[in-house]
Enzyme design. Structure first.
Site, PDB file in Angstrom:
ATOM      1  N   ASN A   1      23.891  -9.705  16.401  1.00 39.89           N
ATOM      2  CA  ASN A   1      23.190  -8.564  16.967  1.00 39.89           C
ATOM      3  C   ASN A   1      23.634  -7.328  16.198  1.00 39.89           C
ATOM      4  O   ASN A   1      24.727  -6.817  16.414  1.00 39.89           O
ATOM      5  CB  ASN A   1      23.538  -8.449  18.459  1.00 39.89           C
ATOM      6  CG  ASN A   1      22.916  -7.230  19.095  1.00 39.89           C
ATOM      7  OD1 ASN A   1      22.077  -6.557  18.494  1.00 39.89           O
ATOM      8  ND2 ASN A   1      23.312  -6.939  20.328  1.00 39.89           N
ATOM      9  N   TRP A   2      22.791  -6.898  15.291  1.00 42.09           N
ATOM     10  CA  TRP A   2      23.160  -5.761  14.435  1.00 42.09           C
ATOM     11  C   TRP A   2      23.137  -4.436  15.194  1.00 42.09           C
ATOM     12  O   TRP A   2      23.653  -3.440  14.692  1.00 42.09           O
ATOM     13  CB  TRP A   2      22.196  -5.659  13.239  1.00 42.09           C
ATOM     14  CG  TRP A   2      22.265  -6.778  12.255  1.00 42.09           C
ATOM     15  CD1 TRP A   2      22.960  -7.964  12.374  1.00 42.09           C
ATOM     16  CD2 TRP A   2      21.616  -6.826  10.980  1.00 42.09           C
ATOM     17  NE1 TRP A   2      22.773  -8.740  11.258  1.00 42.09           N
ATOM     18  CE2 TRP A   2      21.944  -8.058  10.384  1.00 42.09           C
ATOM     19  CE3 TRP A   2      20.771  -5.947  10.292  1.00 42.09           C
ATOM     20  CZ2 TRP A   2      21.457  -8.442   9.123  1.00 42.09           C
ATOM     21  CZ3 TRP A   2      20.292  -6.323   9.035  1.00 42.09           C
ATOM     22  CH2 TRP A   2      20.643  -7.551   8.466  1.00 42.09           C
ATOM     23  N   LYS A   3      22.506  -4.412  16.351  1.00 42.75           N
ATOM     24  CA  LYS A   3      22.354  -3.171  17.117  1.00 42.75           C
ATOM     25  C   LYS A   3      21.742  -2.078  16.218  1.00 42.75           C
ATOM     26  O   LYS A   3      20.917  -2.394  15.367  1.00 42.75           O
ATOM     27  CB  LYS A   3      23.691  -2.747  17.730  1.00 42.75           C
ATOM     28  CG  LYS A   3      24.339  -3.906  18.513  1.00 42.75           C
ATOM     29  CD  LYS A   3      25.509  -3.507  19.352  1.00 42.75           C
ATOM     30  CE  LYS A   3      26.065  -4.760  20.036  1.00 42.75           C
ATOM     31  NZ  LYS A   3      27.136  -4.483  20.969  1.00 42.75           N
TER      32      LYS A   3
ATOM     33  N   HIS B   1      19.936  -7.208  26.964  1.00 45.37           N
ATOM     34  CA  HIS B   1      21.295  -6.887  26.526  1.00 45.37           C
ATOM     35  C   HIS B   1      21.866  -5.809  27.463  1.00 45.37           C
ATOM     36  O   HIS B   1      21.134  -4.929  27.914  1.00 45.37           O
ATOM     37  CB  HIS B   1      21.278  -6.402  25.074  1.00 45.37           C
ATOM     38  CG  HIS B   1      22.662  -6.282  24.509  1.00 45.37           C
ATOM     39  ND1 HIS B   1      23.466  -5.208  24.772  1.00 45.37           N
ATOM     40  CD2 HIS B   1      23.390  -7.129  23.744  1.00 45.37           C
ATOM     41  CE1 HIS B   1      24.647  -5.387  24.180  1.00 45.37           C
ATOM     42  NE2 HIS B   1      24.618  -6.547  23.543  1.00 45.37           N
TER      43      HIS B   1
ATOM     44  N   GLU C   1      23.459  -3.228  26.920  1.00 42.41           N
ATOM     45  CA  GLU C   1      23.209  -1.846  26.478  1.00 42.41           C
ATOM     46  C   GLU C   1      21.792  -1.409  26.849  1.00 42.41           C
ATOM     47  O   GLU C   1      21.551  -0.240  27.164  1.00 42.41           O
ATOM     48  CB  GLU C   1      23.453  -1.733  24.968  1.00 42.41           C
ATOM     49  CG  GLU C   1      24.948  -1.800  24.655  1.00 42.41           C
ATOM     50  CD  GLU C   1      25.295  -2.417  23.313  1.00 42.41           C
ATOM     51  OE1 GLU C   1      24.436  -2.489  22.420  1.00 42.41           O
ATOM     52  OE2 GLU C   1      26.460  -2.850  23.157  1.00 42.41           O
TER      53      GLU C   1
ATOM     54  N   GLU D   1      27.465 -12.421  28.216  1.00 42.88           N
ATOM     55  CA  GLU D   1      28.243 -11.371  27.559  1.00 42.88           C
ATOM     56  C   GLU D   1      28.910 -10.491  28.609  1.00 42.88           C
ATOM     57  O   GLU D   1      28.283  -9.553  29.117  1.00 42.88           O
ATOM     58  CB  GLU D   1      27.329 -10.499  26.695  1.00 42.88           C
ATOM     59  CG  GLU D   1      26.625 -11.242  25.593  1.00 42.88           C
ATOM     60  CD  GLU D   1      26.222 -10.306  24.482  1.00 42.88           C
ATOM     61  OE1 GLU D   1      26.705 -10.496  23.359  1.00 42.88           O
ATOM     62  OE2 GLU D   1      25.460  -9.360  24.744  1.00 42.88           O
TER      63      GLU D   1
ATOM     64  N   GLY E   1      32.313  -5.052  22.255  1.00 46.19           N
ATOM     65  CA  GLY E   1      32.724  -3.948  21.399  1.00 46.19           C
ATOM     66  C   GLY E   1      34.098  -3.391  21.738  1.00 46.19           C
ATOM     67  O   GLY E   1      34.490  -2.355  21.224  1.00 46.19           O
TER      68      GLY E   1
ATOM     69  N   SER F   1      33.121  -9.420  21.585  1.00 46.88           N
ATOM     70  CA  SER F   1      34.289  -9.438  20.690  1.00 46.88           C
ATOM     71  C   SER F   1      34.608 -10.824  20.151  1.00 46.88           C
ATOM     72  O   SER F   1      35.765 -11.156  19.880  1.00 46.88           O
ATOM     73  CB  SER F   1      35.516  -8.825  21.384  1.00 46.88           C
ATOM     74  OG  SER F   1      35.256  -7.477  21.714  1.00 46.88           O
TER      75      SER F   1
ATOM     76  N   GLY G   1      28.259  -9.221  17.818  1.00 44.40           N
ATOM     77  CA  GLY G   1      27.940  -7.845  17.463  1.00 44.40           C
ATOM     78  C   GLY G   1      28.653  -7.430  16.192  1.00 44.40           C
ATOM     79  O   GLY G   1      28.217  -7.741  15.080  1.00 44.40           O
ATOM     80  N   GLY G   2      29.769  -6.750  16.349  1.00 42.72           N
ATOM     81  CA  GLY G   2      30.494  -6.177  15.212  1.00 42.72           C
ATOM     82  C   GLY G   2      30.715  -7.141  14.062  1.00 42.72           C
ATOM     83  O   GLY G   2      30.498  -6.790  12.893  1.00 42.72           O
TER      84      GLY G   2
END
Ligand code: PGA
Length: 253
Positions: free
Chosen positions: A9-11, A98, A100, A170, A176, A216, A237-238
């Site tokens: 997930n590049w966001k 998601h 967010e 998640e 994150g 994470s 993500g990251g």
């Protein structure tokens, strides 16, 4: 047998050039290093979906995903993209719900149910995200809370429709933050969700449902987390922003 899936997930990250470079690196590494039975997905910013689609073309276990879609087919919804439009551009997956999106864009369980419907009606696989906040985790009622998220947004589906959905658990407190759920915590939730799905749709559909862990997850901890018998991969993500790390995760089964 349910699918093993690692989705990045590049966001809202990467410029156009950076996105092309990352997608190209990932494509090369998937071809050379990732077993064919692992489906790798890159959920890119909408702007890059068609460009990255060209990069992944012809690689059977690499695909793109949108990070969201609108529930309506078309109309006066400035800034939005519909599932119809995604399908018209041959986008095979979409993240739905998601945390967010739930938090910053006030997406409700009811609205997410409509988005899931829109995706499925257009032949797009929804990757449905769920997960509890830190206060819910500490309050002890997190298993029921997350199961209720599935009930509210997915359990109106027919068995055939539900069979097309991928789930991503998640925990919000792990996203994150560098604070990952332990392998035991992930497995506990995944097993709970599978039992919950079985009660509604039966054991076969529950067994076939891919449930991914996100929060994470990285190149160092993926192997331990994926070892859980009910953990079928990850939503990353990251660590999906660095090709080598992302591919290490995709090889962690
Ligand atoms: P993270 O994000 O891996 O950076 O924690 C996961 C996600 O939000 O999908």
């Amino acid at each position: 047998m349910r699918k093993k899936i690692v989705a990045g997930n590049w966001k809202m990250n990467k410029t156009a050039v950076e996105a092309f470079v990352l997608a190209t690196e990932v494509a090369q590494l998937v071809k050379s290093d990732v077993p064919a039975d692992v489906q790798v997905i890159m959920a890119t910013p909408a702007l890059y979906l068609t460009g990255v689609s060209q990069v992944v073309e012809g690689i059977s276990n690499l695909a793109v995903a949108a990070q969201n879609c609108h529930e309506k087919a078309s109309g006066a919804y400035t800034g939005e993209i519909s599932a119809v439009q995604l399908a018209s551009a041959a986008i095979p997956y979409v993240l739905i719900g998601h945390s967010e999106r739930r938090e910053y864009f006030s997406e409700s369980n009811e609205q997410l149910a409509l988005k899931v419907d829109a995706a499925l009606a257009n032949g797009i696989t929804p990757i449905f995200c769920c997960g509890e906040s830190l206060s819910l985790r500490e309050g002890g009622n997190f298993l029921a809370f997350v199961a209720d998220q599935l009930t509210a947004s997915l359990f109106h589906l027919s068995a055939e429709e539900f069979g097309k959905v991928v789930i991503a658990y998640e925990p919000i407190w792990a996203i994150g933050t560098g604070l990952t759920a332990s392998a035991g915590q992930a497995q506990e939730m995944h097993a709970h969700l599978r039992v919950h799905i079985a009660a509604k749709y039966g054991a076969t559909i529950a067994d076939d449902c891919s449930i991914l862990y996100g929060g994470s997850c990285n190149a160092k901890n993926a192997q331990e987390i994926f070892a859980g018998p009910d953990v079928d991969g990850g939503l990353i993500g990251g660590a999906s922003l660095i090709a080598a790390d992302f591919i290490t995760i995709a090889k962690s089964f």
